[in-house]
Design a protein around this motif. Structure first.
Motif, short mmCIF file in Angstrom:
data_model
loop_
_atom_site.label_atom_id
_atom_site.label_comp_id
_atom_site.label_asym_id
_atom_site.label_seq_id
_atom_site.Cartn_x
_atom_site.Cartn_y
_atom_site.Cartn_z
N ARG A 69 0.83 -1.11 0.01
CA ARG A 69 0.04 -0.02 0.04
C ARG A 69 0.93 1.43 0.09
N SER A 70 0.63 2.17 -0.82
CA SER A 70 1.41 3.41 -1.13
C SER A 70 2.72 3.37 -1.25
N GLY A 71 3.17 2.01 -1.50
CA GLY A 71 4.45 2.06 -1.45
C GLY A 71 5.38 1.67 -0.23
N ALA A 72 4.63 1.49 0.89
CA ALA A 72 5.23 1.44 1.88
C ALA A 72 4.72 0.00 2.66
N GLY A 73 5.63 -0.33 3.82
CA GLY A 73 5.20 -1.68 4.25
C GLY A 73 5.29 -3.12 3.65
N GLN A 74 5.09 -3.99 4.28
CA GLN A 74 5.36 -5.40 3.80
C GLN A 74 4.22 -5.80 2.72
N PRO A 75 4.51 -6.48 1.80
CA PRO A 75 3.49 -6.96 0.87
C PRO A 75 2.58 -7.80 1.45
N GLU A 76 1.20 -7.72 1.00
CA GLU A 76 0.14 -8.29 1.54
C GLU A 76 -0.70 -8.99 0.69
N VAL A 115 -8.20 0.50 -4.08
CA VAL A 115 -6.67 0.97 -4.57
C VAL A 115 -6.35 2.37 -4.33
N ALA A 116 -5.11 2.83 -4.19
CA ALA A 116 -4.73 4.20 -4.05
C ALA A 116 -3.50 4.53 -4.97
N VAL A 117 -3.24 5.86 -5.14
CA VAL A 117 -2.09 6.04 -5.93
C VAL A 117 -0.61 5.69 -5.08
N GLY A 118 0.37 5.10 -5.86
CA GLY A 118 1.30 4.49 -4.84
C GLY A 118 1.37 3.17 -4.75
N ASP A 119 0.21 2.35 -4.62
CA ASP A 119 0.18 1.02 -4.30
C ASP A 119 0.92 0.53 -5.61
N VAL A 120 1.57 -0.49 -5.30
CA VAL A 120 2.28 -1.50 -5.94
C VAL A 120 1.46 -2.97 -6.09
N ILE A 121 1.02 -3.16 -7.24
CA ILE A 121 0.32 -4.56 -7.32
C ILE A 121 1.09 -5.57 -7.93
N ALA A 122 1.02 -6.98 -7.66
CA ALA A 122 1.36 -7.92 -8.47
C ALA A 122 0.34 -8.96 -8.60
N SER A 123 0.08 -9.46 -9.79
CA SER A 123 -0.88 -10.08 -10.14
C SER A 123 -0.58 -11.46 -10.93
N ALA A 124 -1.23 -12.37 -10.80
CA ALA A 124 -1.29 -13.66 -11.74
C ALA A 124 -1.87 -13.30 -13.00
N PRO A 125 -1.75 -14.26 -14.01
CA PRO A 125 -2.30 -13.66 -15.25
C PRO A 125 -3.84 -13.61 -15.13
N ALA A 126 -4.25 -12.48 -15.83
CA ALA A 126 -5.59 -11.86 -15.58
C ALA A 126 -5.99 -11.42 -17.37
N PRO A 127 -7.18 -10.88 -17.21
CA PRO A 127 -7.94 -10.46 -18.98
C PRO A 127 -6.90 -9.30 -18.95
N GLY A 147 -15.55 -1.92 -11.55
CA GLY A 147 -14.41 -1.78 -10.53
C GLY A 147 -13.88 -0.27 -10.66
N THR A 148 -12.58 -0.19 -10.12
CA THR A 148 -12.03 1.03 -10.22
C THR A 148 -10.84 0.99 -11.17
N GLU A 149 -10.89 2.00 -11.98
CA GLU A 149 -10.07 2.20 -13.18
C GLU A 149 -9.09 2.93 -12.70
N VAL A 150 -7.86 2.45 -13.15
CA VAL A 150 -6.59 3.05 -12.49
C VAL A 150 -5.52 3.19 -13.58
N LYS A 151 -4.72 4.17 -13.68
CA LYS A 151 -3.41 3.99 -14.62
C LYS A 151 -2.19 3.56 -13.91
N THR A 152 -1.57 2.80 -14.60
CA THR A 152 -0.41 2.01 -13.97
C THR A 152 0.92 2.27 -14.68
N ALA A 153 1.96 2.26 -14.19
CA ALA A 153 3.46 2.12 -14.65
C ALA A 153 4.24 1.10 -14.34
N PRO A 154 4.93 0.45 -15.37
CA PRO A 154 5.84 -0.74 -14.98
C PRO A 154 6.54 -0.47 -13.83
N THR A 155 6.74 -1.38 -12.81
CA THR A 155 7.57 -1.22 -11.68
C THR A 155 8.57 -2.70 -11.44
#
Length: 464
Positions: A69-76, A115-127, A147-155
């Motif tokens: 969340r927001s690029g801080a803390g441990q992955p959950e 979901v919020a700006v700064g969140d880092v997400i890792a997903s298995a295969p999805a549509p 759902g919630t539409e967001v813009k993302t950038a590679p990380t």
């Protein structure tokens, strides 16, 4: 010109340290079984040792998502999912996952907070993201009916794994490997660890193995008799595993102290080359006979990591159209191929294979030369990006020559010699896309190094 026909029994090869189809990284410290819980253990300094497991299976297959969340803390682990993704624009729709999936009793998902700006997400295969998604949220566009539409950038993995550590290996389910035959005469077999088997050889395979059998004709020299029709036949059998390690170090997620990505497993093959192959017009003729692809999801703690594996199996023939060869070889061993990273030293290719070859029965006829190989080009990467590519080609080569002389006195003489050799060729590269770990970008591809080794199997000379 005299014709030489000699039957040879070739001695067995000793174990060879072939820098070939694999990687000689330090053995993983954990090898988890499929579906086991990914429960991290915390160290005194707050870092976690994450287990590396096969992703949990279900019907329908789950689409797990982890976030920081927001690029801080441990992955959950999150109860959200990627409902859709558009690679061209980087836009994704994040929605609530169906109830009852992805959670295990030992590791329940975090509540589905927006979901919020700064969140880092890792997903298995999805549509829209067949190779999974590893991205950072740069803008929340708004709510939609999906759902919630967001813009993302590679990380990078460093932004989600941060200072944590992980080390392990996971067997690739042979049933998950898609195989595309590229010629007639290719047969597929596999045997799953649960005892499920497929294909004509399935009942004979060790559990966890995948096998490809090929039996195909190759071009025959124009002046060759019908009895010298050329063909290749045999099989390739392997049980691949994904090896993954990550040590986040102490820099707060800006890059790991060390990392490793590779593929390993057992390999065996039996192949035969017979007949008088057509003359080469320069470069050896490579004949791919099957392409294999798999995108296994390994669970690194709560984080789904998508590994893409590709393998192209081929036969390669180089001949002058004169010599007729009848040769068969059995090869067994193990392999590792991958890339290893250490802070301060960068990426380095790591490859090794211990191979044993059984005795070979061969016949070389007439004068000329021929070379045949049964090879594989393998690549392994993350989230659809290629990281390591290696091409390993064990081969057999035969040649024969004959000379004759006569004089006016009526005397004549003839001599002939033959030789059969075994060997292998290796080349490959590390690709800059391994920077997905969060390591410095490789500006130039790093070659594995072109390696060639050859040894005598048998030779002889006849004087008449």
């Amino acid at each position: 010109m005299r014709t030489l026909t000699r039957r040879l029994l070739l001695p067995g090869l000793t174990a060879l340290a072939l820098a070939g189809t694999g990687c000689s990284a330090p053995p993983p410290t954990a090898a988890a079984g499929p579906g086991s819980a990914a429960t991290p253990s915390s160290a005194a300094d707050g870092t976690q040792q994450l287990e590396v497991n096969a992703a949990p299976q279900g019907s329908p297959a789950p689409t797990p998502l982890a976030r920081t969340r927001s690029g801080a803390g441990q992955p959950e682990k999150s109860s959200l999912k990627v409902a859709s993704y558009d690679r061209a624009s980087g836009r994704a729709v994040i929605a609530a996952a169906p109830q009852g999936h992805t959670a295990t009793p030992s590791h329940s998902p975090a509540p589905g907070k927006p979901v919020a700006v700064g969140d880092v997400i890792a997903s298995a295969p999805a549509p829209g993201a067949p190779d999974g998604l590893l991205a950072k949220v740069t803008e929340v566009v708004g709510r939609t009916d999906r759902g919630t539409e967001v813009k993302t950038a590679p990380t990078t993995l460093a932004s989600v794994l941060k200072d944590d550590k992980a080390d392990g290996k996971v067997a690739v389910d042979p049933a998950s490997v898609s195989v595309v035959p590229l010629m007639k005469g290719v047969t597929i077999s596999w045997a799953k660890s649960q005892g499920v088997r497929f294909g004509p050889q399935g009942a004979k395979l060790p559990l966890g193995d995948l096998r490809l059998d090929v039996n195909a004709a190759v071009d025959t020299a124009k002046d060759a008799p019908a009895s010298a029709a050329a063909s290749v036949s045999g099989f390739v059998q392997l049980a691949p595993q994904v090896q993954f390690s990550y040590d986040g170090g102490k820099d707060g997620g800006h890059g790991p102290g060390s990392a490793f990505l590779g593929m390993s497993g057992d390999w065996s093959s039996r192949w035969a080359l017979k007949g008088r192959a057509a003359a080469s017009t320069g470069a050896p003729r490579r004949i791919p006979f099957a392409k294999l692809h798999s995108a296994p999801v390994i669970q690194v703690g709560p984080v789904p990591v998508v590994v893409n594996l590709d393998l192209t199996c081929y036969v390669q023939v180089e001949a002058d159209g004169q010599v007729t060869l009848d040769v068969q070889q059995d090869v067994k061993g193990d392999f590792r191929v991958g890339g290893s990273y250490t802070a301060g030293k960068g990426w380095a290719p790591v490859s090794a294979s211990a191979v044993h070859s059984t005795p070979v029965d061969a016949k070389v006829s007439a004068a000329g030369k021929v070379k045949g190989a049964l090879g594989a080009e393998a690549s392994v990467g993350l989230y659809g990006a290629v990281g390591v590519t290696a091409d390993f080609a064990p081969y057999l080569r035969g040649e024969a020559s004959a000379e004759a002389a006569a004089s006016s006195t009526g005397t004549a003489s003839a001599s002939a010699s033959w030789a059969v050799y075994g060997g292998f060729d290796l080349n490959g590269r590390l690709d800059f896309h391994l920077s997905v770990f969060g390591t410095p970008v490789i500006e130039h591809r790093i070659p594995l190094g072109s390696l060639h080794r050859e040894w005598d199997l048998a030779k002889g000379h006849v004087q008449r």
